[in-house]
Design an enzyme around this catalytic site. Structure first.
Site, PDB file in Angstrom:
ATOM      1  N   THR A   1      10.657 -16.424 -25.811  1.00 20.98           N
ATOM      2  CA  THR A   1      11.597 -17.521 -25.593  1.00 20.98           C
ATOM      3  C   THR A   1      12.973 -16.973 -25.239  1.00 20.98           C
ATOM      4  OG1 THR A   1      10.387 -18.914 -27.147  1.00 20.98           O
ATOM      5  CG2 THR A   1      12.647 -19.571 -26.645  1.00 20.98           C
TER       6      THR A   1
ATOM      7  N   LEU B   1      14.464 -16.744 -32.145  1.00 27.32           N
ATOM      8  CA  LEU B   1      13.729 -17.154 -30.958  1.00 27.32           C
ATOM      9  C   LEU B   1      12.627 -16.125 -30.809  1.00 27.32           C
ATOM     10  CD1 LEU B   1      16.542 -17.966 -28.340  1.00 27.32           C
ATOM     11  CD2 LEU B   1      15.129 -19.575 -29.617  1.00 27.32           C
ATOM     12  N   ASP B   2      11.389 -16.564 -30.605  1.00 27.99           N
ATOM     13  CA  ASP B   2      10.320 -15.577 -30.480  1.00 27.99           C
ATOM     14  C   ASP B   2      10.544 -14.733 -29.232  1.00 27.99           C
ATOM     15  OD1 ASP B   2       8.932 -16.738 -28.193  1.00 27.99           O
ATOM     16  OD2 ASP B   2       8.124 -18.233 -29.551  1.00 27.99           O
ATOM     17  N   VAL B   3       9.814 -13.665 -29.133  1.00 25.80           N
ATOM     18  CA  VAL B   3      10.033 -12.679 -28.069  1.00 25.80           C
ATOM     19  C   VAL B   3       9.897 -13.284 -26.673  1.00 25.80           C
ATOM     20  CG1 VAL B   3       7.641 -11.807 -28.008  1.00 25.80           C
ATOM     21  CG2 VAL B   3       9.541 -10.280 -27.404  1.00 25.80           C
TER      22      VAL B   3
ATOM     23  N   ARG C   1       6.276 -24.476 -29.281  1.00 21.79           N
ATOM     24  CA  ARG C   1       5.042 -23.966 -28.665  1.00 21.79           C
ATOM     25  C   ARG C   1       3.811 -24.686 -29.214  1.00 21.79           C
ATOM     26  NH1 ARG C   1       5.765 -19.638 -25.580  1.00 21.79           N
ATOM     27  NH2 ARG C   1       7.782 -18.612 -25.710  1.00 21.79           N
TER      28      ARG C   1
END
Length: 179
Positions: A54, A50-52, A146
């Protein structure tokens, strides 16, 4: 784990500045080390990323075979996200979102796009009434949700993963909590 926004999915502390999701397990790891004195602790890693920015459901494991089965696109495992948006999407924007976009030369389409009640948007306990959409994907491309939202001309305020396959993020699992 219910990963908070602001944490990265990396085990390498010196190459990736920032707070690591695995560090949230430190209380559990300390207990494990007390019970298993002299043994090396398990090497846990995140299953997928999960990106930073999210938040939401994140698996951690020491089983590489299982991790690969979960994250490989051929498994066709659905990941469900709730996206909080700055504005209510128009019917045209919803059509664009459902139509998908091209990422890294591959056209990707969400499996499902539904409007969500405004109370569902954003983090749990939020009183901010925003537009929200439920998005199901199975590809797992980097920043897929996104990019899908942006391609539809929508502004994303917050993104939370709430389900992977049949496992739903427990409603009573606090942000930063794990089980």
């Amino acid at each position: 784990m219910n990963k908070p926004a602001g944490y990265i999915c990396s085990n390498v502390s010196d190459k990736a500045p920032g707070k690591r999701a695995v560090d949230l397990l430190q209380p559990w790891l300390s207990q494990w080390e007390q019970k298993h004195k002299g043994q090396l602790p398990p090497r846990l890693f995140t299953v997928g990323r999960l990106d930073v920015a999210t938040s939401g459901l994140l698996f951690l494991t020491n089983d590489g075979d299982w991790a690969n089965k979960v994250i490989h696109p051929s498994a066709n495992i659905i990941k469900e996200y709730w996206a909080a948006l700055a504005q209510q999407p128009t019917p045209g924007q919803l059509r664009l979102l459902r139509a998908g976009t091209t990422i890294e030369g591959v056209h990707v389409r969400p499996k499902l796009v539904n409007m969500r009640p405004a109370a569902a948007a954003g983090s749990k306990g939020s009183t901010n009434k925003r537009a929200a959409v439920q998005i199901h994907v199975s590809e797992g491309k980097k920043h897929e949700v996104r990019l899908l939202v942006a391609a539809a001309g929508l502004q994303l305020l917050a993104l939370e993963r709430v389900r992977v396959g049949g496992f739903v993020l427990p409603k009573n699992l606090k942000v930063g909590g794990y089980m």
